[in-house]
Design a protein around this motif. Structure first.
Motif, PDB file in Angstrom:
ATOM      1  N   GLN A   3      -6.222  -2.181  -3.537  1.00  0.00           N
ATOM      2  CA  GLN A   3      -6.672  -0.858  -3.962  1.00  0.00           C
ATOM      3  C   GLN A   3      -5.616   0.142  -3.542  1.00  0.00           C
ATOM      4  O   GLN A   3      -5.030   0.023  -2.469  1.00  0.00           O
ATOM      5  CB  GLN A   3      -8.020  -0.507  -3.347  1.00  0.00           C
ATOM      6  CG  GLN A   3      -9.162  -1.357  -3.883  1.00  0.00           C
ATOM      7  CD  GLN A   3     -10.511  -0.855  -3.440  1.00  0.00           C
ATOM      8  OE1 GLN A   3     -10.620  -0.125  -2.467  1.00  0.00           O
ATOM      9  NE2 GLN A   3     -11.550  -1.252  -4.154  1.00  0.00           N
ATOM     10  N   LEU A   4      -5.386   1.129  -4.386  1.00  0.00           N
ATOM     11  CA  LEU A   4      -4.361   2.129  -4.132  1.00  0.00           C
ATOM     12  C   LEU A   4      -5.003   3.504  -4.027  1.00  0.00           C
ATOM     13  O   LEU A   4      -5.879   3.848  -4.830  1.00  0.00           O
ATOM     14  CB  LEU A   4      -3.325   2.130  -5.261  1.00  0.00           C
ATOM     15  CG  LEU A   4      -2.621   0.796  -5.525  1.00  0.00           C
ATOM     16  CD1 LEU A   4      -1.664   0.928  -6.703  1.00  0.00           C
ATOM     17  CD2 LEU A   4      -1.875   0.320  -4.300  1.00  0.00           C
ATOM     18  N   VAL A   5      -4.555   4.287  -3.049  1.00  0.00           N
ATOM     19  CA  VAL A   5      -5.082   5.629  -2.829  1.00  0.00           C
ATOM     20  C   VAL A   5      -3.924   6.616  -2.895  1.00  0.00           C
ATOM     21  O   VAL A   5      -2.958   6.505  -2.130  1.00  0.00           O
ATOM     22  CB  VAL A   5      -5.788   5.734  -1.471  1.00  0.00           C
ATOM     23  CG1 VAL A   5      -6.276   7.162  -1.244  1.00  0.00           C
ATOM     24  CG2 VAL A   5      -6.951   4.752  -1.403  1.00  0.00           C
ATOM     25  N   ALA A  24      -1.529   1.299  -0.279  1.00  0.00           N
ATOM     26  CA  ALA A  24      -2.283   0.136  -0.730  1.00  0.00           C
ATOM     27  C   ALA A  24      -3.054  -0.507   0.408  1.00  0.00           C
ATOM     28  O   ALA A  24      -2.595  -0.541   1.552  1.00  0.00           O
ATOM     29  CB  ALA A  24      -1.336  -0.889  -1.327  1.00  0.00           C
ATOM     30  N   SER A  25      -4.209  -1.013   0.069  1.00  0.00           N
ATOM     31  CA  SER A  25      -4.972  -1.830   1.002  1.00  0.00           C
ATOM     32  C   SER A  25      -5.309  -3.132   0.298  1.00  0.00           C
ATOM     33  O   SER A  25      -5.642  -3.133  -0.886  1.00  0.00           O
ATOM     34  CB  SER A  25      -6.248  -1.125   1.432  1.00  0.00           C
ATOM     35  OG  SER A  25      -7.067  -0.860   0.312  1.00  0.00           O
ATOM     36  N   SER A  30       3.961  -6.315  -1.370  1.00  0.00           N
ATOM     37  CA  SER A  30       5.392  -6.403  -1.641  1.00  0.00           C
ATOM     38  C   SER A  30       5.707  -7.012  -3.007  1.00  0.00           C
ATOM     39  O   SER A  30       6.793  -6.811  -3.534  1.00  0.00           O
ATOM     40  CB  SER A  30       6.100  -7.196  -0.549  1.00  0.00           C
ATOM     41  OG  SER A  30       5.574  -8.513  -0.490  1.00  0.00           O
ATOM     42  N   ILE A  31       4.779  -7.748  -3.585  1.00  0.00           N
ATOM     43  CA  ILE A  31       5.070  -8.383  -4.865  1.00  0.00           C
ATOM     44  C   ILE A  31       4.662  -7.529  -6.056  1.00  0.00           C
ATOM     45  O   ILE A  31       4.978  -7.859  -7.199  1.00  0.00           O
ATOM     46  CB  ILE A  31       4.380  -9.757  -4.995  1.00  0.00           C
ATOM     47  CG1 ILE A  31       2.855  -9.602  -5.128  1.00  0.00           C
ATOM     48  CG2 ILE A  31       4.744 -10.651  -3.828  1.00  0.00           C
ATOM     49  CD1 ILE A  31       2.156 -10.897  -5.469  1.00  0.00           C
ATOM     50  N   TYR A  32       3.976  -6.443  -5.789  1.00  0.00           N
ATOM     51  CA  TYR A  32       3.436  -5.664  -6.894  1.00  0.00           C
ATOM     52  C   TYR A  32       4.458  -4.717  -7.502  1.00  0.00           C
ATOM     53  O   TYR A  32       5.206  -4.045  -6.796  1.00  0.00           O
ATOM     54  CB  TYR A  32       2.220  -4.851  -6.443  1.00  0.00           C
ATOM     55  CG  TYR A  32       1.014  -5.712  -6.140  1.00  0.00           C
ATOM     56  CD1 TYR A  32       0.457  -5.743  -4.872  1.00  0.00           C
ATOM     57  CD2 TYR A  32       0.438  -6.492  -7.127  1.00  0.00           C
ATOM     58  CE1 TYR A  32      -0.630  -6.533  -4.596  1.00  0.00           C
ATOM     59  CE2 TYR A  32      -0.662  -7.288  -6.859  1.00  0.00           C
ATOM     60  CZ  TYR A  32      -1.191  -7.303  -5.587  1.00  0.00           C
ATOM     61  OH  TYR A  32      -2.279  -8.084  -5.325  1.00  0.00           O
ATOM     62  N   ASP A  72       8.017   1.610   0.494  1.00  0.00           N
ATOM     63  CA  ASP A  72       8.182   1.137   1.859  1.00  0.00           C
ATOM     64  C   ASP A  72       7.141   0.034   2.040  1.00  0.00           C
ATOM     65  O   ASP A  72       5.969   0.321   2.285  1.00  0.00           O
ATOM     66  CB  ASP A  72       7.972   2.286   2.845  1.00  0.00           C
ATOM     67  CG  ASP A  72       8.215   1.882   4.283  1.00  0.00           C
ATOM     68  OD1 ASP A  72       8.103   0.672   4.603  1.00  0.00           O
ATOM     69  OD2 ASP A  72       8.519   2.767   5.105  1.00  0.00           O
ATOM     70  N   ASN A  73       7.576  -1.198   1.910  1.00  0.00           N
ATOM     71  CA  ASN A  73       6.618  -2.306   1.957  1.00  0.00           C
ATOM     72  C   ASN A  73       5.967  -2.444   3.340  1.00  0.00           C
ATOM     73  O   ASN A  73       4.821  -2.872   3.438  1.00  0.00           O
ATOM     74  CB  ASN A  73       7.301  -3.609   1.565  1.00  0.00           C
ATOM     75  CG  ASN A  73       7.610  -3.665   0.079  1.00  0.00           C
ATOM     76  OD1 ASN A  73       6.972  -2.990  -0.733  1.00  0.00           O
ATOM     77  ND2 ASN A  73       8.604  -4.451  -0.286  1.00  0.00           N
ATOM     78  N   ALA A  74       6.693  -2.076   4.385  1.00  0.00           N
ATOM     79  CA  ALA A  74       6.114  -2.150   5.725  1.00  0.00           C
ATOM     80  C   ALA A  74       4.934  -1.199   5.872  1.00  0.00           C
ATOM     81  O   ALA A  74       3.965  -1.497   6.584  1.00  0.00           O
ATOM     82  CB  ALA A  74       7.181  -1.840   6.770  1.00  0.00           C
ATOM     83  N   LYS A  75       5.003  -0.080   5.174  1.00  0.00           N
ATOM     84  CA  LYS A  75       3.914   0.902   5.211  1.00  0.00           C
ATOM     85  C   LYS A  75       2.974   0.728   4.028  1.00  0.00           C
ATOM     86  O   LYS A  75       2.026   1.504   3.875  1.00  0.00           O
ATOM     87  CB  LYS A  75       4.481   2.323   5.225  1.00  0.00           C
ATOM     88  CG  LYS A  75       5.265   2.657   6.485  1.00  0.00           C
ATOM     89  CD  LYS A  75       5.736   4.102   6.464  1.00  0.00           C
ATOM     90  CE  LYS A  75       6.472   4.439   7.756  1.00  0.00           C
ATOM     91  NZ  LYS A  75       6.958   5.840   7.771  1.00  0.00           N
ATOM     92  N   ARG A  76       3.254  -0.249   3.188  1.00  0.00           N
ATOM     93  CA  ARG A  76       2.421  -0.527   2.014  1.00  0.00           C
ATOM     94  C   ARG A  76       2.257   0.730   1.159  1.00  0.00           C
ATOM     95  O   ARG A  76       1.150   1.036   0.667  1.00  0.00           O
ATOM     96  CB  ARG A  76       1.059  -1.074   2.435  1.00  0.00           C
ATOM     97  CG  ARG A  76       1.151  -2.337   3.276  1.00  0.00           C
ATOM     98  CD  ARG A  76      -0.214  -2.775   3.791  1.00  0.00           C
ATOM     99  NE  ARG A  76      -1.130  -3.099   2.711  1.00  0.00           N
ATOM    100  CZ  ARG A  76      -1.186  -4.267   2.107  1.00  0.00           C
ATOM    101  NH1 ARG A  76      -0.364  -5.251   2.449  1.00  0.00           N
ATOM    102  NH2 ARG A  76      -2.074  -4.474   1.140  1.00  0.00           N
TER     103      ARG A  76
END
Length: 113
Positions: A3-5, A24-25, A30-32, A72-76
């Motif tokens: 889910q994205l906010v 994202a939650s 990272s693949i999206y 920033d994949n680390a921070k999603r």
């Protein structure tokens, strides 16, 4: 399922800047492939910018040279830096993962003096 906010919208004067965030939650973020869209009153939703899992980017002509999408994949999180905003940029902005059938609530951007 991811889910994205969206956040970061607001009221800004013409020529100003805003940075939108899309957090994202769930899922393997990272693949999206993630796109930013916008929808102005009375108009269809349109693609603004997109970023692949490898950080390749693409932009609508209206966004080129003014907007920058990054992740920033680390921070999603995926960001949309918007500079030199114009009144015609006024819209609700949404982010969406291409692989996921989910739309968030969006964040309102209003460009007005």
């Amino acid at each position: 399922q991811v889910q994205l906010v969206e956040s970061g919208g607001g009221l800004v004067q013409p020529g100003g800047s805003l940075r939108l965030s899309c957090e994202a939650s769930g899922g393997i973020f990272s693949i999206y492939v993630v796109n930013w869209y916008r929808q102005a009153p009375g108009k269809q939703r349109e693609l603004v910018a997109g970023i692949s899992s490898g950080s390749r980017t693409n932009y609508a002509d209206s966004a080129k040279g003014r907007f920058t999408i990054s992740r920033d994949n680390a921070k999603r999180t995926v960001y949309l830096q918007m500079n030199n905003l114009k009144p015609e940029d006024t819209a609700v902005y949404y982010c969406k993962a291409v692989q996921v059938d989910y739309w968030g609530q969006g964040t309102q951007v209003t460009v007005s003096s």
